[in-house]
Every structure is written in C-alpha cells, then in structure tokens.
Design an enzyme around this catalytic site. Structure first.
Site, mmCIF file in Angstrom:
data_model
loop_
_atom_site.group_PDB
_atom_site.id
_atom_site.type_symbol
_atom_site.label_atom_id
_atom_site.label_comp_id
_atom_site.label_asym_id
_atom_site.label_seq_id
_atom_site.Cartn_x
_atom_site.Cartn_y
_atom_site.Cartn_z
ATOM 1 C CB VAL A 1 -11.086 8.017 -1.815
ATOM 2 C CG1 VAL A 1 -11.750 7.465 -0.549
ATOM 3 C CG2 VAL A 1 -9.658 7.492 -1.935
ATOM 4 C CG HIS B 1 -14.827 3.878 2.456
ATOM 5 N ND1 HIS B 1 -14.259 2.705 2.026
ATOM 6 C CD2 HIS B 1 -15.713 3.534 3.425
ATOM 7 C CE1 HIS B 1 -14.764 1.690 2.724
ATOM 8 N NE2 HIS B 1 -15.650 2.170 3.564
ATOM 9 C CB CYS C 1 -12.271 26.673 5.475
ATOM 10 S SG CYS C 1 -14.020 26.382 5.093
ATOM 11 C CB THR D 1 -14.316 -4.991 -2.723
ATOM 12 O OG1 THR D 1 -14.012 -4.747 -1.350
ATOM 13 C CG2 THR D 1 -15.587 -5.793 -2.830
ATOM 14 C CG ASN E 1 -12.574 -9.544 -6.301
ATOM 15 O OD1 ASN E 1 -12.677 -8.334 -6.438
ATOM 16 N ND2 ASN E 1 -11.718 -10.118 -5.457
ATOM 17 C CG LEU E 2 -7.224 -10.718 -10.324
ATOM 18 C CD1 LEU E 2 -7.541 -10.739 -11.804
ATOM 19 C CD2 LEU E 2 -6.044 -9.789 -10.039
HETATM 20 C C1 BV8 Z 1 -16.424 1.665 11.143
HETATM 21 C C2 BV8 Z 1 -10.639 5.385 2.911
HETATM 22 C C3 BV8 Z 1 -17.585 2.034 13.127
HETATM 23 C C4 BV8 Z 1 -9.206 5.533 3.292
HETATM 24 C C5 BV8 Z 1 -11.157 3.196 3.746
HETATM 25 C C6 BV8 Z 1 -16.874 -5.067 12.024
HETATM 26 C C7 BV8 Z 1 -17.941 -4.196 11.852
HETATM 27 C C8 BV8 Z 1 -17.715 -2.837 11.698
HETATM 28 C C9 BV8 Z 1 -16.407 -2.332 11.684
HETATM 29 C C10 BV8 Z 1 -15.359 -3.200 11.853
HETATM 30 C C11 BV8 Z 1 -15.581 -4.551 12.016
HETATM 31 N N1 BV8 Z 1 -14.373 -5.142 12.158
HETATM 32 C C12 BV8 Z 1 -13.402 -4.201 12.076
HETATM 33 C C13 BV8 Z 1 -13.971 -3.016 11.909
HETATM 34 C C14 BV8 Z 1 -13.241 -1.766 11.791
HETATM 35 C C15 BV8 Z 1 -12.826 -1.444 10.372
HETATM 36 C C16 BV8 Z 1 -12.492 -2.626 9.543
HETATM 37 O O1 BV8 Z 1 -13.329 -3.119 8.782
HETATM 38 N N2 BV8 Z 1 -11.253 -3.071 9.651
HETATM 39 C C17 BV8 Z 1 -10.814 -4.188 8.832
HETATM 40 C C18 BV8 Z 1 -9.418 -3.910 8.315
HETATM 41 C C19 BV8 Z 1 -10.893 -5.429 9.704
HETATM 42 N N3 BV8 Z 1 -13.871 -0.687 9.727
HETATM 43 C C20 BV8 Z 1 -13.932 0.633 9.942
HETATM 44 O O2 BV8 Z 1 -13.201 1.217 10.718
HETATM 45 C C21 BV8 Z 1 -15.027 1.404 9.218
HETATM 46 N N4 BV8 Z 1 -15.716 2.201 10.164
HETATM 47 O O3 BV8 Z 1 -16.546 0.498 11.271
HETATM 48 O O4 BV8 Z 1 -16.970 2.573 11.961
HETATM 49 C C22 BV8 Z 1 -18.297 3.122 13.777
HETATM 50 C C23 BV8 Z 1 -19.512 2.822 14.363
HETATM 51 C C24 BV8 Z 1 -20.190 3.826 15.007
HETATM 52 C C25 BV8 Z 1 -19.668 5.111 15.033
HETATM 53 C C26 BV8 Z 1 -18.454 5.394 14.423
HETATM 54 C C27 BV8 Z 1 -17.758 4.400 13.793
HETATM 55 C C28 BV8 Z 1 -14.470 2.386 8.214
HETATM 56 C C29 BV8 Z 1 -13.763 1.692 7.127
HETATM 57 C C30 BV8 Z 1 -13.357 2.715 6.062
HETATM 58 C C31 BV8 Z 1 -11.862 2.867 6.048
HETATM 59 N N5 BV8 Z 1 -11.469 3.677 4.910
HETATM 60 N N6 BV8 Z 1 -10.874 3.978 2.714
HETATM 61 C C32 BV8 Z 1 -8.351 5.569 2.066
HETATM 62 O O5 BV8 Z 1 -8.783 5.169 0.978
HETATM 63 O O6 BV8 Z 1 -7.211 6.040 2.243
HETATM 64 S S1 BV8 Z 1 -11.179 1.537 3.485
HETATM 65 C C33 BV8 Z 1 -10.185 1.145 2.153
HETATM 66 O O7 BV8 Z 1 -10.279 -0.257 2.036
HETATM 67 C C34 BV8 Z 1 -10.601 1.664 0.798
HETATM 68 O O8 BV8 Z 1 -11.810 2.370 0.786
HETATM 69 C C35 BV8 Z 1 -10.774 0.395 0.015
HETATM 70 O O9 BV8 Z 1 -11.607 0.522 -1.042
HETATM 71 C C36 BV8 Z 1 -11.296 -0.441 1.096
HETATM 72 C C37 BV8 Z 1 -11.476 -1.883 0.935
HETATM 73 O O10 BV8 Z 1 -10.428 -2.373 0.233
HETATM 74 P P1 BV8 Z 1 -10.750 -2.892 -1.231
HETATM 75 O O11 BV8 Z 1 -11.456 -1.810 -1.989
HETATM 76 O O12 BV8 Z 1 -11.431 -4.182 -1.129
HETATM 77 O O13 BV8 Z 1 -9.315 -3.002 -1.796
HETATM 78 P P2 BV8 Z 1 -8.292 -4.195 -1.562
HETATM 79 O O14 BV8 Z 1 -6.971 -3.726 -2.049
HETATM 80 O O15 BV8 Z 1 -8.440 -4.713 -0.177
HETATM 81 O O16 BV8 Z 1 -8.819 -5.357 -2.531
HETATM 82 C C38 BV8 Z 1 -8.805 -5.181 -3.923
HETATM 83 C C39 BV8 Z 1 -9.533 -6.378 -4.508
HETATM 84 O O17 BV8 Z 1 -9.620 -6.197 -5.922
HETATM 85 C C40 BV8 Z 1 -8.799 -7.694 -4.274
HETATM 86 O O18 BV8 Z 1 -9.739 -8.659 -3.854
HETATM 87 C C41 BV8 Z 1 -8.258 -8.063 -5.656
HETATM 88 O O19 BV8 Z 1 -8.299 -9.459 -5.888
HETATM 89 C C42 BV8 Z 1 -9.215 -7.366 -6.570
HETATM 90 N N7 BV8 Z 1 -8.630 -6.958 -7.848
HETATM 91 C C43 BV8 Z 1 -7.373 -6.499 -8.080
HETATM 92 N N8 BV8 Z 1 -7.250 -6.196 -9.406
HETATM 93 C C44 BV8 Z 1 -8.439 -6.462 -9.982
HETATM 94 C C45 BV8 Z 1 -9.324 -6.942 -9.001
HETATM 95 N N9 BV8 Z 1 -10.586 -7.304 -9.280
HETATM 96 C C46 BV8 Z 1 -11.003 -7.177 -10.550
HETATM 97 N N10 BV8 Z 1 -10.218 -6.718 -11.555
HETATM 98 C C47 BV8 Z 1 -8.934 -6.358 -11.307
HETATM 99 N N11 BV8 Z 1 -8.162 -5.910 -12.325
#
Ligand code: BV8
Length: 234
Positions: free
Chosen positions: A93, A109, A136, A176, A201-202
């Site tokens: 975001v 997102h 708004c 991710t 990825n890291l």
């Molecule tokens: C939805 C905005 C349904 C907020 C975010 C199965 C199917 C569908 C849905 C689900 C499902 N199971 C569970 C769900 C529900 C849920 C979900 O997935 N939960 C998880 C926790 C289990 N999903 C949802 O709710 C989604 N919506 O499913 O809607 C629906 C259907 C019909 C009608 C209505 C609704 C919505 C999900 C969106 C949530 N919002 N962001 C905010 O930012 O404040 S998600 C949030 O996590 C961010 O966007 C972020 O980007 C995202 C994912 O995290 P990552 O980007 O991967 O970041 P993370 O820290 O986890 O990892 C970083 C990675 O980088 C690591 O691997 C690390 O090793 C690496 N790294 C670190 N440094 C480096 C590096 N790599 C390279 N170089 C480096 N230097």
C-alpha cells in the site's frame, strides 16, 4: 518452455524492506506493534476507528521518509524496455513502485495515499491524516476511510488479475511470504495456464514448492540482476 512474451509480477512487503518500510510478519508477528485483528479488519474499524485511522496515518506519514530502492527501479526499467505485455501487481500500500516510475501497476490491497468516502464511495488522494476527520472533497460528508483492502474484504481488480495470470508466460513473485490469499494462490493459477514461475525472496515463502525456480536473497540485489538478464537474454 514456451517463449516469454507476457510477464506478470507480484510484489509484497519484502520489496520495500530495503527502503526502510517494515514488513508485516516480524518475529513477534505484530504489524508495527499491533495485532492484525486490531487494525486491519472492517470490524476493527467499526470497533475503534480512531485507532485504525491513526495506524494508517502513521504509515502514510512515514512514506515521506522512504524512497524507492534498486528493486523498484529495476522493475520500472523492465516495464519501460520490455517488448511484450507486462503487469506489476503489488500487495503493498506504499507508493514506492509509483515513485520508481511503474505505470502498468495494480495495487490489489489499496493505497495509503488514497481515501474512500463511505457516503459517496468516491476515492480521493489523501496526504494528511484521516484521524482529523476531513470532509470528503466530493460530497462534503465526514465519512472517509483508508482506501485499503482489509482482511475479509475483496482485493481490487481481481478479474483483471485473473485474466493476466491466464495469459502470462512468466509469473514472478518478489518479497512476499505467501501467507495472504488470494495473492498467495496466484502462482498456482499461473502454473495451471502453463506459465513459468520464479520466486525471488529473502526466505522460502509458504508457496515455494509451487515455483519452478526460487532465488533466495535480497530484492535490492537479485531483482536488478534478473531484470538485466531478461532484457539482454529474455
Ligand atoms: C479475502 C492491506 C474474501 C492492509 C493486506 C483462502 C482464500 C481466500 C481468503 C482466505 C483464505 N484463507 C484465509 C483467507 C482470508 C485472508 C487471509 O489470507 N488470511 C491469511 C492471514 C491466512 N485473506 C483475506 O481476507 C483477503 N480477502 O479473502 O476476501 C472475500 C470473498 C468474497 C467477498 C469478499 C471477500 C484480503 C487480504 C488483504 C489484507 N490486506 N494489506 C495493510 O497493509 O495494512 S494484506 C498484507 O499482507 C499486506 O498487503 C502485505 O503485503 C500482505 C502480505 O504480506 P507480505 O507482503 O507477504 O509481507 P510479509 O511481511 O508477510 O512477508 C514479507 C516477505 O518478504 C517475507 O517472506 C520475507 O522473507 C521477505 N523479505 C524481507 N526482506 C526482504 C524480503 N525479500 C526480498 N528482499 C528483502 N530485502
């Protein structure tokens, strides 16, 4: 291996890490000191709007202090010089891809610098604080929320994303954890349609086993190398 013409890239918080933007799943599993359920769900916003508005105000304010890194810039260069189709889908975001010059960019997102009016459902740019309850600019109502997709909400432009995944020859996931759906499932969709898949990825993500190739390391180092290789040998 079919020829690579159409590229789809998915980025997550890891691509912004070297710019100083915190990733989400730190060792304590907290998001900038908060539990996800307390700040990134519609229920949290209903329960404590000021806490949620302030959480996003603080992250929005931080954007002024961070800058695109070599990985963001390399992806913008690839888009500019690549001859085939190209789409960059980001879960982030922040505005770092935008500031790096990416145009064919989709914030699935939402964006910190955008606000959504609950009264007229119009989006408008936000630079300041929503915790100050601004009216708004379109309808004058005081009903602005962050233009962010919270857990339980449908990510933006999913049809466009699904079409791009069906038509791509190469799907690349960068920075991710593969923990959040539906984004975490994109690699399997791409593979289903016969695309090659690469992860940069890291650490190995939760979906690593689905990728044809995984390159482990920092995006700031690996992405520019990959882009140069694509532009000269793609
Ligand atoms: C939805 C905005 C349904 C907020 C975010 C199965 C199917 C569908 C849905 C689900 C499902 N199971 C569970 C769900 C529900 C849920 C979900 O997935 N939960 C998880 C926790 C289990 N999903 C949802 O709710 C989604 N919506 O499913 O809607 C629906 C259907 C019909 C009608 C209505 C609704 C919505 C999900 C969106 C949530 N919002 N962001 C905010 O930012 O404040 S998600 C949030 O996590 C961010 O966007 C972020 O980007 C995202 C994912 O995290 P990552 O980007 O991967 O970041 P993370 O820290 O986890 O990892 C970083 C990675 O980088 C690591 O691997 C690390 O090793 C690496 N790294 C670190 N440094 C480096 C590096 N790599 C390279 N170089 C480096 N230097």
């Amino acid at each position: 291996m079919r020829e690579i013409n159409n590229i789809v890239i998915l980025t997550g918080a890891g691509i912004s890490a070297e710019s100083g933007v915190a990733t989400f799943r730190g060792p304590d599993g907290l998001w900038e000191g908060h539990r996800v359920e307390d700040v990134a769900t519609p229920e949290a916003f209903q329960r404590d709007p000021q806490l949620v508005q302030t959480f996003y105000d603080e992250r929005r304010a931080k954007l002024k202090t961070v800058h695109p890194n070599a990985a963001h810039k390399a992806l913008a260069k690839l888009e500019a010089e690549w001859g085939g189709d190209f789409l960059l889908i980001t879960q982030n975001v922040d505005d770092l891809h935008d500031r790096a010059g990416s145009n064919r960019l989709l914030h699935m997102h939402g964006e910190l610098l955008s606000g959504l009016c609950l009264a007229c459902e119009t989006r408008s740019p936000v630079r300041g604080r929503l915790s100050d309850d601004p009216a708004c600019p379109h309808c004058g109502e005081v009903a602005m929320r962050p233009d962010i997709v919270w857990f339980g909400e449908m990510p933006y432009q999913m049809e466009r994303i699904e079409l791009a995944l069906a038509q791509c020859d190469l799907f690349v996931s960068i920075g991710t954890s593969g923990a959040v759906y539906p984004a975490a499932g994109f690699v399997r969709s791409a593979q289903h349609y016969g695309a090659q898949t690469l992860e940069i990825n890291l650490d190995p993500s939760e979906g690593s086993l689905y990728f044809d190739e995984s390159r482990l390391g920092k995006a700031g180092q690996l992405v520019p190398v990959w882009v140069e290789d694509m532009l000269h040998n793609g």
